[in-house]
Design a protein around this motif. Structure first.
Motif, PDB file in Angstrom:
ATOM      1  N   GLU A 327       0.818  -1.231   0.000  1.00 40.43           N
ATOM      2  CA  GLU A 327       0.000   0.000   0.000  1.00 40.43           C
ATOM      3  C   GLU A 327       0.848   1.275   0.000  1.00 40.43           C
ATOM      4  O   GLU A 327       0.613   2.199  -0.770  1.00 40.43           O
ATOM      5  N   LYS A 328       1.857   1.293   0.889  1.00 46.70           N
ATOM      6  CA  LYS A 328       2.652   2.516   1.030  1.00 46.70           C
ATOM      7  C   LYS A 328       3.322   2.893  -0.312  1.00 46.70           C
ATOM      8  O   LYS A 328       3.253   4.043  -0.756  1.00 46.70           O
ATOM      9  N   ALA A 329       3.936   1.888  -0.948  1.00 40.07           N
ATOM     10  CA  ALA A 329       4.628   2.160  -2.215  1.00 40.07           C
ATOM     11  C   ALA A 329       3.628   2.563  -3.302  1.00 40.07           C
ATOM     12  O   ALA A 329       3.885   3.475  -4.099  1.00 40.07           O
ATOM     13  N   LEU A 330       2.472   1.887  -3.318  1.00 35.88           N
ATOM     14  CA  LEU A 330       1.483   2.191  -4.357  1.00 35.88           C
ATOM     15  C   LEU A 330       0.927   3.601  -4.178  1.00 35.88           C
ATOM     16  O   LEU A 330       0.707   4.327  -5.151  1.00 35.88           O
ATOM     17  N   MET A 331       0.726   4.003  -2.933  1.00 36.17           N
ATOM     18  CA  MET A 331       0.207   5.350  -2.685  1.00 36.17           C
ATOM     19  C   MET A 331       1.253   6.401  -3.033  1.00 36.17           C
ATOM     20  O   MET A 331       0.929   7.466  -3.537  1.00 36.17           O
ATOM     21  N   ARG A 332       2.519   6.062  -2.769  1.00 35.18           N
ATOM     22  CA  ARG A 332       3.582   6.998  -3.177  1.00 35.18           C
ATOM     23  C   ARG A 332       3.556   7.140  -4.711  1.00 35.18           C
ATOM     24  O   ARG A 332       3.689   8.224  -5.257  1.00 35.18           O
ATOM     25  N   GLY A 333       3.324   6.012  -5.385  1.00 32.68           N
ATOM     26  CA  GLY A 333       3.238   6.028  -6.852  1.00 32.68           C
ATOM     27  C   GLY A 333       2.097   6.930  -7.330  1.00 32.68           C
ATOM     28  O   GLY A 333       2.251   7.685  -8.296  1.00 32.68           O
ATOM     29  N   TYR A 334       0.961   6.863  -6.631  1.00 33.13           N
ATOM     30  CA  TYR A 334      -0.180   7.738  -6.995  1.00 33.13           C
ATOM     31  C   TYR A 334       0.218   9.210  -6.877  1.00 33.13           C
ATOM     32  O   TYR A 334      -0.031  10.008  -7.787  1.00 33.13           O
TER      33      TYR A 334
END
Ligand SMILES: Cc1cc2nc3c(=O)[nH]c(=O)nc-3n(C[C@H](O)[C@H](O)[C@H](O)COP(=O)(O)OP(=O)(O)OC[C@H]3O[C@@H](n4cnc5c(N)ncnc54)[C@H](O)[C@@H]3O)c2cc1C
Length: 406
Positions: A327-334
């Motif tokens: 989640e953390k990495a994906l949200m950073r990607g967003y």
């Protein structure tokens, strides 16, 4: 109540996101404090880049059925000068239309919300956000909403999204909202009948504000007046017509358009308009659309920003629901994807707002743009989102532009 994703706010950002996630099979709740259709103060101009996003949401055909006006360009008026900029295909960005659309917001938002419901999202009208729920680690695990009859509904969710617009209560609850003080402006909006439809939007500039106007579906003329807060503070709501009339009288081209027109909607006000956020995601929660921040509506890009953000966030949430550890990495990607697309545009818009405070600069620009129509096309196409400020740094872009302008 339990669901996978709770989306708070059913404007273009919230409805587009709910649609995307519901299609992916997630259990989505879409809550809004209003019953739809509802009024939304807006210039009602959709920039050309919105088209592929609306098509992906399945509302291109119902939107076309409303008979929206196709907006081919923008007339820029200021200090006695006028220039016409046309939307053009000046880059290889994918599938951008060569025209924008003028459509009444309550109809557009109704279509988007209906499409989200048809995709499987559970629609919760008249449910106002009250507070976030968190677990012992501080992760957001849901929200409390107030229903129309006053009782509070607790909604647990694996992920919560604040899509509740420019004055986002979710962003405030997260403590990340900041007002842009130097751009402390308000908007007054209404509609007129009896104005000759034009296939162009128009902007009438003056030192501390502007009029923006577009013909929309049904032939109505949508008019926004944007002014500093100080200009509106002492007004009495009863004399808005006289107040706006005094401003219109200073703009002969607009006065001529409105001669004999009849106002068909009450005046609506909204402001302050300029906000930013220090963060757009935290564990279990993210912001999308105007809730992330907004610079006032000169360039008419907010709907595109909301649709773009919804697509990017939708992919990040879908993946993180499948793989919570990422989640953390994906949200950073967003956030990175959103920043890459939107931040340079918002900066360009803020720069434009500052430049417009100098009448001599506007006059020189418009005079130059009359002699070199390619320049007006470039500025209007840039604000129509079909080219990105980054494109301007590429020699290949300028070679193509010169060839197209020859
Ligand atoms: C005067 C003006 C003119 C504009 N003109 C244009 C234009 O011509 N073109 C353009 O592209 N953009 C324009 N914009 C910007 C555009 O309106 C926004 O960028 C766009 O609506 C953002 O969509 P959104 O989904 O993020 O938020 P919104 O469309 O604002 O939707 C937010 C939703 O959240 C709901 N909500 C709010 N608070 C709560 C709560 N506490 N609980 C539950 N629900 C809540 C609201 O009822 C609303 O339905 C204009 C904006 C203004 C103010």
């Amino acid at each position: 109540m339990r669901c996978d994703v709770l989306v708070i706010g059913a404007g273009p950002g919230g409805s587009a996101l709910a649609n995307r996630l519901a299609r992916d099979g997630f259990e989505v709740r879409l809550a809004d404090k209003k019953q739809f259709p509802r009024e939304k103060p807006c210039g009602e101009f959709l920039s050309p880049q919105c088209e592929p996003y609306l098509a992906a949401l399945g509302i291109d055909a119902p939107l076309a059925a409303l008979g929206p006006l196709l907006v081919r360009g923008m007339r820029l008026h200021g200090y006695g000068a006028e220039a016409l900029g046309r939307f053009r295909r000046l880059s290889d960005r994918p599938a951008s239309a060569s025209h924008g659309i003028g459509v009444r917001r309550e109809r557009l938002d109704m279509l988007l919300c209906d499409a989200a419901e048809a995709a499987g999202a559970e629609w919760m009208p008249r449910h106002e956000f009250v507070s976030l729920r968190r677990n012992d680690d501080g992760r957001v695990t849901g929200a409390v909403l107030r229903a129309a009859d006053g009782h509070e509904v607790r909604c647990d969710a694996r992920f919560v999204v604040g899509a509740d617009g420019v004055h986002s209560r979710v962003a405030r609850a997260l403590g990340v909202q900041r007002q842009t003080k130097w751009l402390d402006r308000f908007a007054l909006v209404t509609h007129y009948a009896g104005v000759t439809p034009m296939p162009t939007a128009e902007v009438h500039l003056f030192p501390d504000g502007f009029f923006a106007a577009t013909t929309i579906d049904g032939g109505e003329f949508s008019v926004n007046l944007i002014l500093p807060r100080s200009a509106l503070r002492t007004r009495d709501a009863a004399d808005w017509d006289e107040f706006v009339g005094q401003h219109v009288a200073k703009h002969p081209a607009l006065a001529a358009r409105l001669a004999g027109a009849r106002r068909t909607s009450p005046w609506r006000g909204i402001g302050p308009l300029a906000y930013s956020t220090t963060r757009q995601t935290m564990p279990g929660v993210a912001l999308v659309g105007d809730a992330c921040g907004y610079v006032d509506p000169l360039t008419g890009e907010g709907i595109y920003f909301a649709l773009f953000g919804a697509r990017a966030l939708g992919s990040a949430i879908a993946e993180s629901l499948h793989e919570p550890a990422r989640e953390k990495a994906l949200m950073r990607g967003y956030v990175v994807e959103r920043n890459r697309e939107i931040v340079p545009r918002a900066r360009a818009s803020a720069l434009l707002q500052r430049a417009l405070r100098h009448p001599w600069l506007v006059r020189r620009f418009l005079a130059y743009a009359v002699k070199h129509p390619g320049l007006a096309d470039l500025v209007v196409t840039l604000t129509g989102d079909s080219i990105h400020p980054r494109d301007l740094l590429k020699p290949s872009f300028w070679r193509a532009f010169r060839a197209a302008s020859a």
